[in-house]
Design an enzyme around this catalytic site. Structure first.
Site, PDB file in Angstrom:
ATOM      1  N   ARG A   1       0.809  10.389   0.350  1.00 33.84           N
ATOM      2  CA  ARG A   1       1.178  11.469   1.267  1.00 33.84           C
ATOM      3  C   ARG A   1       2.398  12.242   0.791  1.00 33.84           C
ATOM      4  O   ARG A   1       2.783  13.209   1.418  1.00 33.84           O
ATOM      5  CB  ARG A   1       1.497  10.885   2.656  1.00 33.84           C
TER       6      ARG A   1
ATOM      7  N   LYS B   1     -10.061  -1.582   7.375  1.00 34.23           N
ATOM      8  CA  LYS B   1      -8.828  -1.252   8.070  1.00 34.23           C
ATOM      9  C   LYS B   1      -9.251  -0.762   9.455  1.00 34.23           C
ATOM     10  O   LYS B   1     -10.140   0.090   9.557  1.00 34.23           O
ATOM     11  CB  LYS B   1      -8.092  -0.138   7.320  1.00 34.23           C
TER      12      LYS B   1
ATOM     13  N   GLU C   1       0.866  -1.179   0.000  1.00 33.10           N
ATOM     14  CA  GLU C   1       0.000   0.000   0.000  1.00 33.10           C
ATOM     15  C   GLU C   1       0.903   1.229   0.000  1.00 33.10           C
ATOM     16  O   GLU C   1       1.650   1.442   0.950  1.00 33.10           O
ATOM     17  CB  GLU C   1      -0.887  -0.032   1.256  1.00 33.10           C
TER      18      GLU C   1
ATOM     19  N   THR D   1      -3.942   6.119   2.558  1.00 37.20           N
ATOM     20  CA  THR D   1      -4.282   7.481   2.997  1.00 37.20           C
ATOM     21  C   THR D   1      -5.200   8.160   1.978  1.00 37.20           C
ATOM     22  O   THR D   1      -5.075   9.352   1.679  1.00 37.20           O
ATOM     23  CB  THR D   1      -3.022   8.341   3.268  1.00 37.20           C
TER      24      THR D   1
HETATM   25  C1  3PG Z   1      -0.236   4.680   7.980  1.00 37.09           C
HETATM   26  O1  3PG Z   1      -1.134   5.061   7.247  1.00 37.09           O
HETATM   27  O2  3PG Z   1       0.784   5.348   8.206  1.00 37.09           O
HETATM   28  C2  3PG Z   1      -0.361   3.319   8.555  1.00 37.09           C
HETATM   29  O3  3PG Z   1      -1.470   3.170   9.302  1.00 37.09           O
HETATM   30  C3  3PG Z   1       0.891   2.775   9.157  1.00 37.09           C
HETATM   31  O4  3PG Z   1       0.983   2.927  10.519  1.00 37.09           O
HETATM   32  P1  3PG Z   1       2.343   2.488  11.229  1.00 37.09           P
HETATM   33  O5  3PG Z   1       3.416   3.418  10.721  1.00 37.09           O
HETATM   34  O6  3PG Z   1       2.088   2.666  12.695  1.00 37.09           O
HETATM   35  O7  3PG Z   1       2.636   1.075  10.863  1.00 37.09           O
END
Ligand code: 3PG
Length: 210
Positions: A42, A126, A38, A66
């Site tokens: 961002r 999720k 994934e 995201t």
């Molecule tokens: C994110 O979108 O950053 C994820 O949920 C990952 O979370 P993590 O960095 O705590 O694994």
């Protein structure tokens, strides 16, 4: 999502700062047995990175992360991603995803979120941010009222706690960024990322999860 993740217990959440890192990073994960990747929307490099992965790493099961609005839903689809993941849900997002032709893993953190997304036909979610409270107890408690629902806890998962989540019968997979630490990516230490992926895959196999 269940069909896409078949056999995969872990989704690698990746944030790409330099699109030139995308292919070696994805190759290292895939070589280590982690196919579901994934890429979070961002960073500016995310779109070019996703294009490169789709072109050069055919075994990767690639999605966007995201995803927060209708524009990002359209972008995910236009890029040719197989799925998209959101941290939470809004009406606009649910309506936009309903029109999309690719899978969507909506983010939830409350029972009401689950009920709302179920009205749109979703069964897989999720659960975010899983590490912010005792989400294992929360996930377990939802098995009674929602026996057909499965969760992908994300946010605060790592190689040490992932097994406790994967042991829950209504957990489909776990997601997280622990496989691709910024420090290793910035130094392009791909073999170490491959080793992290391999260790994680081996742990899933050893405990017959995934
Ligand atoms: C994110 O979108 O950053 C994820 O949920 C990952 O979370 P993590 O960095 O705590 O694994």
């Amino acid at each position: 999502m269940r069909e896409l993740l078949a056999g995969q217990s872990v989704i690698a959440v990746v944030t790409i700062e330099d699109s030139r890192d995308a292919v070696p990073l994805a190759e290292a994960l895939v070589a280590g047995g982690i196919l579901a990747i994934e890429v979070t929307l961002r960073t500016e490099a995310a779109v070019a990175g996703i294009r490169e992965i789709i072109r050069h790493v055919p075994n990767a099961v690639i999605g966007t992360g995201t995803v927060c609005n209708a524009q990002q839903v359209a972008l995910s689809q236009d890029l040719g991603c197989q799925y998209m993941v959101s941290p939470g849900l809004t009406d606009d997002l649910l309506h936009a995803a309903e029109q999309a032709s690719i899978a969507f893993l909506p983010g939830v953190s409350t029972v009401s979120d689950v009920m709302k997304a179920m009205q749109f036909g979703y069964r897989d979610f999720k659960l975010f941010p899983a590490g912010a409270w005792d989400s294992k107890a929360f996930i377990k408690a939802l098995q009674g009222p929602f026996p057909s629902i499965k969760f992908c806890p994300t946010g605060g998962i790592d190689v040490d706690n992932m097994r406790q989540y994967l042991a829950l019968t209504n957990v489909l997979a776990v997601g997280g960024s622990w496989l691709t630490p910024n420090s290793l990516v910035r130094q392009q230490r791909w073999s170490e990322i491959e080793r992290l992926a391999r260790d994680t895959s081996a742990m899933c196999t050893a405990y017959a999860i995934g």
